[in-house]
Write an enzyme that holds these catalytic residues in place. Structure first.
Site: not given
Length: 690
Positions: A173, A195, A199, A246
């Site tokens: 991330d 990824d 997050d 997302r």
């Protein structure tokens, strides 16, 4: 006295780590100190404190990251520590993981080794790119349980991608947060990671994500990974472009406030959006004034989630666009003013991502300004001075270099005057909140002076009077607590908290509190210009509580309406006395509200001081939120002068107190409004804030 952002309004399962007080640290890193102490004497030498850092190193978060909770007063990162510049991975990791506060400037490209490495950032850090040069390649940052007060700003974090689009093997991330709180992610370019770009997991809360570019990624911004419904996030002014999913996805978020974001899916590219904003689980989301261009399923929600939309714009979108349930009012937590959705694409394309003015000493080709002389004030004797005026008195007449007077938390009952002979002075509170440092007195116009030489008069009643150019006040409260109810027989109830009669005055992150005639924005003389820029601040009052002849901008602030001494609701926000040919008051991107009756306050009236018919008072209120307290006909006459003969107007205001144009409520045209904005108001002066 109350302030909107003072506390969280819902219960928490536990408390985080307590933050210690600011520390004055030895000079190090990129800070440099001049020899100005020779003017002040040996005990007035510059002190190596965070006040010497540039404005971007002292910047604080807005949104939920600004809320005082879990033992943390807002989010300000490493501003109380040293500023250091890093150019390699070892240096970055050393300072990012250290227990002390740091402002860490990333100068150049740092490649993570091994690929996918996420540096475990400790609390009280600001990690900022130097202009547009700060790049993190092949990895990112991890904020673990209890880590708090972290700013990640002005960086490009990129290229951890491992060749698999829906990669389930590499959790690489840009920024991952597991149980952190009070985090501000701002003005970054995040792209092409294995990824997530961001997050926010496992009850991470009090997070603001603002003015970032997020692109060329699959699983872009995920929030959740918890059964608990405790997280609070603000996501505003971000540009999502060519991101599949997302964008963000919010799962079990107590308060998700999304506004002024741009989600863009260009046709004919290799990335196709699966969905845009997603409210999952028991999330409560408010989504407003955002723009969706070409996005599939732009807004979706679970049956268990609440999602309220208002003011969003959709062009070329297909599929699900859903809303339902009851959300929340963000203003019960913090002040904010959304930009109109029509302005969002241009704003973000010009302003999102790293900026050349952040993380650098000055503009390209210039040298950094000399470090200021720092004088300290503390009531308990731990500073050089015990009173603010004593510190001002120590500044020599004719001062030509910056002087920062740092005032420790406490209530200082005194009057303060910065005379015209002492320019370049900053008064700065050192507490975690602007409420911690208070300068207060209770004089009123009709009161007799202690020496019996007459009454104070309106201007003389000021708690703080500023007559010197290039003045700044930051992170403190200036108050006049005159008790009007107890002095009803007094002739003259005007009681000024702050008076300015100077040019290039900055009021940044302050509270100015009073009742009648709270904030006097004046000039040194009728034929002298006096420009004032107020931002991120509160002004509290009831009658003509912003008044005077200055050319003043009140930007991104809150004008709080207050009941009068007898509990009645009635008053006037502004009373300009502008000279003809000058600009008066511009209230921009601000909020007018307060605990008063509906339809009881005027936005302004023309003050022709001394009956001077040559004056041309001006107030413009634009792009602001007006509460129901504002009258439907918001302007009125004063002293026999008609407001219609002067300059009063609105533009693109919202809220229950806003209204359509009419003869009693003039609105600017788009052409007129283009000449009534902040750059036109301030001319060749760029206020030193940021």
């Amino acid at each position: 006295m109350t302030e909107t952002r003072s506390r969280a309004r819902h219960r928490r399962r536990g408390r985080g780590l307590l933050l210690g007080g600011p520390a004055a640290l030895a000079a190090a890193g990129v800070l440099a100190y001049g020899t100005a102490f020779g003017v002040f004497g040996a005990d007035g030498r510059p002190e190596a404190t965070a006040a010497d850092a540039p404005a971007w190193a002292r910047a604080v978060a807005d949104g939920f990251a600004s809320v005082d909770a879990l033992g943390q007063n807002g989010t300000y990162g490493g501003r109380d520590g040293r500023t250091v510049t890093v150019r390699n991975l070892a240096e970055l990791e050393k300072y990012a993981t250290a227990p002390e506060p740091y402002v860490i400037v990333v100068a150049g490209t740092i490649t993570m080794n091994p690929t996918g490495k996420e540096i475990k950032v400790a609390s009280d850090k600001t990690i900022v790119g130097s202009g547009t040069s700060g790049h993190i390649v092949g990895g990112g940052f991890f904020l673990g349980q209890g880590v708090h007060n972290v700013i990640i700003r002005n960086l490009t974090i990129r290229d951890a991608y491992q060749g698999v689009w829906n990669d389930k093997e590499h959790d690489f991330d840009a920024v991952q947060m597991d149980g952190a709180h009070h985090v501000w992610i701002d003005h970054n370019d995040l792209r092409h990671m294995a990824d997530g770009l961001i997050d926010s997991r496992k009850d991470t809360t009090y997070v603001t994500v603002s003015w970032n570019r997020l692109g060329n990624n699959n699983k872009t911004f995920g929030i959740g990974w918890t059964e608990n419904v405790t997280a609070d996030l603000t996501i505003h002014h971000n540009w999502f472009r060519e991101t599949e999913q997302r964008n963000p996805s919010t799962d079990n978020v107590a308060h998700a406030h999304l506004y002024n974001n741009l989600l863009q899916d260009d046709a004919g590219t290799g990335i196709t959006s699966a969905y845009g904003n997603y409210a999952r689980g028991r999330t409560r989301m408010l989504l407003e004034n955002s723009v969706f261009q070409g996005v599939n399923n732009p807004v979706i929600k679970d049956s268990t989630a609440a999602l309220v939309q208002r003011g969003n714009v959709f062009t070329g979108t297909t599929g699900r666009n859903e809303s339902g349930g009851t959300a929340f009012d963000p203003r019960s937590f913090y002040p904010y003013t959304p930009d109109p959705a029509s302005a969002v694409p241009a704003l973000l394309k010009a302003g999102a991502g790293p900026r050349s003015t952040i993380g650098t000493a000055g503009a390209a080709g210039t040298e950094a300004a000399a470090a200021p002389t720092v004088l300290t004030v503390a009531k308990d004797g731990t500073g050089r001075f015990t009173g603010v005026q004593k510190a001002v008195d120590a500044v020599p007449a004719g001062n030509s270099s910056p002087v920062v007077i740092r005032i420790a938390p406490g209530v200082y009952r005194e009057t303060v005057k910065v005379p015209a002979t002492k320019p370049h002075v900053t008064l700065e509170g050192t507490g975690g909140s602007r409420k911690d440092t208070v300068i207060v007195e209770g004089h009123a116009s009709g009161m007799t002076k202690p020496d019996g030489s007459g009454t104070y008069g309106t201007g003389g009643s000021a708690t703080v009077a500023v007559e010197a150019d290039d003045f700044r006040a930051h992170n403190l409260t200036v108050s006049n607590d005159f008790d009007e109810a107890a002095h009803q027989n007094l002739d003259g109830h005007q009681a000024v908290a702050l008076r300015t009669a100077a040019d290039r005055v900055v009021l940044d992150g302050v509270i100015v509190s009073g009742d009648q005639d709270t904030l006097l924005l004046d000039t040194a003389a009728k034929d002298r210009i006096g420009r004032v820029y107020m931002t991120g601040s509160y002004v509290i009052g009831n009658v003509d509580f912003v008044f005077g002849r200055a050319t003043a901008v009140i930007d991104r602030s809150v004008l709080t309406l207050k009941k009068r001494w007898d509990g009645s609701s009635a008053g006037y926000v502004t009373a300009p006395s502008t000279a003809a040919g000058r600009k008066g008051f511009l209230i921009s991107r601000s909020t007018v509200n307060g605990d008063v009756g509906a339809g009881t306050f005027f936005l302004g009236r023309p003050w022709h001081a001394g009956g001077d018919a040559s004056l041309s008072p001006q107030t413009t209120v634009r792009d602001s939120v007006l509460s129901a307290a504002v009258k439907p006909a918001p302007w009125t006459d004063m002293g026999g002068f008609s407001w219609k003969s002067d300059r009063f107007a609105e533009y693109r205001n919202t809220g229950p107190g806003a209204g359509s144009p009419s003869p009693n409520r003039p609105h600017l045209t788009a052409t007129d409004a283009a000449a009534q904005d902040i750059p036109h108001w301030l001319g060749d002066w760029t206020p030193p804030v940021g």
